[in-house]
Scaffold this motif. Structure first.
Motif, PDB file in Angstrom:
ATOM      1  N   GLU A 412      96.246  77.212  40.826  1.00  0.00           N
ATOM      2  CA  GLU A 412      96.724  78.718  40.615  1.00  0.00           C
ATOM      3  C   GLU A 412      97.466  79.086  42.045  1.00  0.00           C
ATOM      4  N   GLN A 457     103.769  93.114  45.036  1.00  0.00           N
ATOM      5  CA  GLN A 457     102.928  92.067  44.435  1.00  0.00           C
ATOM      6  C   GLN A 457     101.674  92.267  44.519  1.00  0.00           C
ATOM      7  N   HIS A 460     100.204  95.258  42.914  1.00  0.00           N
ATOM      8  CA  HIS A 460      99.705  94.969  41.870  1.00  0.00           C
ATOM      9  C   HIS A 460      98.407  94.267  41.618  1.00  0.00           C
ATOM     10  N   ALA A 461      98.561  93.181  42.437  1.00  0.00           N
ATOM     11  CA  ALA A 461      97.139  92.331  42.175  1.00  0.00           C
ATOM     12  C   ALA A 461      95.784  93.035  42.472  1.00  0.00           C
ATOM     13  N   ARG A 464      94.695  94.850  39.718  1.00  0.00           N
ATOM     14  CA  ARG A 464      94.178  94.246  38.781  1.00  0.00           C
ATOM     15  C   ARG A 464      92.796  93.454  39.033  1.00  0.00           C
ATOM     16  N   SER A 465      92.550  93.384  40.402  1.00  0.00           N
ATOM     17  CA  SER A 465      91.227  93.025  40.819  1.00  0.00           C
ATOM     18  C   SER A 465      90.186  94.158  40.625  1.00  0.00           C
ATOM     19  N   ARG A 468      89.319  94.157  37.054  1.00  0.00           N
ATOM     20  CA  ARG A 468      88.353  92.943  36.844  1.00  0.00           C
ATOM     21  C   ARG A 468      86.738  93.300  37.257  1.00  0.00           C
ATOM     22  N   ALA A 556      99.233  99.504  37.487  1.00  0.00           N
ATOM     23  CA  ALA A 556      99.647  98.143  37.702  1.00  0.00           C
ATOM     24  C   ALA A 556     100.600  97.834  36.413  1.00  0.00           C
ATOM     25  N   ASN A 557     100.452  98.616  35.349  1.00  0.00           N
ATOM     26  CA  ASN A 557     101.395  98.452  34.266  1.00  0.00           C
ATOM     27  C   ASN A 557     102.815  98.870  34.488  1.00  0.00           C
ATOM     28  N   ARG A 560     104.240  96.432  37.178  1.00  0.00           N
ATOM     29  CA  ARG A 560     104.499  95.415  36.616  1.00  0.00           C
ATOM     30  C   ARG A 560     106.091  95.484  35.929  1.00  0.00           C
ATOM     31  N   GLU A 572      98.417  88.165  38.775  1.00  0.00           N
ATOM     32  CA  GLU A 572      97.056  88.891  38.561  1.00  0.00           C
ATOM     33  C   GLU A 572      96.256  89.091  39.597  1.00  0.00           C
ATOM     34  N   ARG A 573      96.483  87.913  40.431  1.00  0.00           N
ATOM     35  CA  ARG A 573      95.461  87.701  41.863  1.00  0.00           C
ATOM     36  C   ARG A 573      96.793  87.197  42.721  1.00  0.00           C
TER      37      ARG A 573
END
Ligand code: ARG
Length: 574
Positions: A412, A457, A460-461, A464-465, A468, A556-557, A560, A572-573
């Protein structure tokens, strides 16, 4: 799809028209200066003059009469002098924007303005048997961003890699391969071998006229279509294309065509004929065919030995593209040093009567320099080639990712490093006006705080975090009450997200990917402010928490999508 800000403008026009006080054709809506606390303005001067009334009076009357329908995006309406200011309705705006981002998903931001029209984008266009130098790197990156931008604007986009695969230099290359043997390696190493073969032959040829003769024979043989010359040339083209493709793959680039200059060989006699017949060009006393147009310096389209040049092939290319694709625009993404070439090219095709209904655009760009501003050059030995540049970027990004996220698996981390390293190179090329030179300043390029791909980036990550974590805690986003998103930093972020379609249109109109880069950067900054001022997972109530999470998801959307327009991946991370 009609986006919230477009609907807002229609709502304003309808509301003014409904008062019956202003004729529809006099209703013009503008964007107020940043210090005005409103989103759009109707400036009453012109209408008042036509109606022969006092502008301030008209504005005041309108403010008193306007009654927007209950579902309108119009919030407050106030008159200040001749200015009738409209604000967006904060709650309805939040609901509209977040819903449209969620519904459109990957398509959020795209429009259909270009539907039914075609643009051809001529980009990358390296020369065969050579490594891609910085000029081609910039062309590749800027060109690919324009491909994404015009596709998002609804155009059919044809990406054409106009390879430099023809010309007298091939006589030397073929003769050298015959004499010293073909390159044994692959990729850029093979291109470096070819460059060395060329240089060696060229040097020896200067003292040996037999070698010169040999090169001329190969050149002629190639032009006449001799099978041996042709197949050796083809081998060389294929080797070069394989080398280029390795870089294109990493950059996420696929061309629709790579016709190359050789493709136009058969069209050249007719093109020269037409240039003479239309009197765009003439034969000068020593037999060359030349043109002198629009006060530009004189240029050749056929040498006096009958040979043709780069320009001749570019004229044929325009003819072919018009016949084959019927484009509304042909966009050339080429080094600013070729500015004169394109002015001459556009002048001659116009004089020949070819390019009547097409916009011919040269998008020029500056050079790349070292971090202390030194130009790169082969002679100085500080030249930068694409493969090495990408490898270097990814290695540096890998160190960053290893330090920041040691708990992720090595696979990753490798994937993230590839996205971050490549992203850094792309963004460094796109974040400012392409005419400006760019520097290779790795600290800035990979900083997660400045104006860099890594920062975007990372933002964005981070979104996403948070999402989550919310999912792990079992938060139901459906509980959201979006009308609670009225905090100033929430409103600013939402307004900014709503502007992506507008930014896309401006980027297309100006052939300027940096408009998208700016939009992305502001998104990340507004998100940072929101996140600092508004607790998300710890919000006061479940309905507010869910609403903020939906704002995080929308950010985020949209971010991206913005990055995708630049050709940058959003892991994503990180
Ligand atoms: N191969 C050329 C060079 O390296 C660039 C070609 C640009 N495109 C064009 N249609 N002239 O300088």
């Amino acid at each position: 799809m009609r986006y919230a800000l477009e609907r807002f403008i229609t709502d304003i026009k309808d509301a003014i028209a409904a008062t019956g006080k202003v004729p529809v054709d006099l209703i013009e809506i503008t964007t107020p200066k940043p210090n005005i606390p409103a989103d759009r303005t109707f400036v009453a001067f012109k209408a008042a003059k036509a109606l022969r009334i006092d502008p301030a009076k008209l504005a005041a009357e309108l403010a008193a009469t306007i009654a927007p329908p209950p579902d309108s995006l119009i919030g407050e309406v106030t008159a200040t002098g001749a200015f009738l200011n409209f604000s967006l309705h904060p709650q309805r705006l939040a609901v509209a924007v977040l819903n449209e981002i969620e519904t459109a998903g990957e398509a959020y931001g795209t429009v259909a303005d270009g539907a039914g029209r075609t643009v051809v984008i001529d980009y990358s266009s390296p020369n065969i048997a050579k490594r891609m130098h910085v000029g081609h790197i910039r062309s590749t990156i800027i060109g690919q961003a324009l491909v994404h931008i015009f596709r998002a604007l609804g155009y059919r986009v044809i990406g054409d890699n106009h390879l430099g695969d023809w010309g007298t230099q091939f006589g030397i290359i073929l003769a050298a391969m015959q004499r010293y043997g073909r390159p044994q390696s692959e990729g850029e190493a093979a291109m470096a071998e070819l460059e060395a073969l060329y240089a060696r032959y060229n040097a020896e040829m200067n003292n040996d006229s037999a070698l010169e003769e040999e090169a001329r024979r190969w050149s002629l043989a190639l032009e006449r279509g001799d099978p041996e010359a042709r197949s050796l040339w083809q081998w060389c083209v294929d080797l070069s294309l394989r080398a280029a493709q390795r870089n294109y793959d990493r950059l996420g680039i696929r061309f629709d065509y790579a016709y190359g200059e050789s493709f136009y060989e058969a069209m050249l006699p007719e093109v020269i004929e037409e240039a003479l017949r239309s009197e765009a060009a003439f034969r000068d006393i020593d037999g060359a065919v030349v043109a002198e147009l629009d006060k530009l310096p004189k240029f050749i389209i056929q040498r006096n030995d009958g040979g043709t040049v780069y320009m001749t092939r570019d004229i044929a290319t325009i003819k072919f593209r018009l016949q084959t694709f019927n484009p509304s625009h042909i966009i050339y993404v080429v080094d600013a040093r070729q500015e004169l070439h394109f002015r001459q090219l556009f002048a001659i095709v116009r004089a020949m009567g070819y390019a009547r209904d097409v916009e011919l655009v040269h998008v020029p760009f500056g050079v790349i320099t070292t971090s202390d501003g030194q130009p790169l050059s082969t002679k100085k030995g500080n030249m930068v080639y694409l493969e090495a540049l990408l490898d270097d970027a990814v290695a540096r990004a890998r160190a960053l990712v290893d330090a920041k996220s040691p708990d992720l698996s090595p696979e990753e981390r490798a994937t993230i490093a590839e996205a971050v390293g490549i992203g850094a190179v792309i963004y460094n090329d796109l974040y400012q006006d392409p005419r400006r030179n760019i520097t290779l300043d790795w600290d800035r390029m990979l900083s997660i705080e400045g104006n860099s791909a890594a920062y975007l980036q990372y933002s964005h990550a981070r979104c996403r975090s948070i999402l989550r974590r919310a999912a792990d805690e079992g938060v139901a986003l459906a509980e959201a009450d979006l009308t609670l998103l009225t905090h100033p930093s929430e409103q600013r972020l939402i307004r900014h997200l709503a502007r992506l379609p507008e930014a896309l249109r401006e980027a297309g109109a100006r052939y300027a990917p940096f408009v998208i880069a700016d939009w992305c950067y502001t998104t990340a900054r507004e998100f940072g402010i929101f996140f600092e001022q508004c607790p998300v997972l710890r919000a006061e109530t479940p309905t507010l928490r869910a609403a903020r999470l939906r704002l995080v998801a929308a950010t985020a959307n949209a971010l991206r999508n913005g990055l995708a327009l630049l050709g940058i991946r959003a892991p994503e991370r990180m």
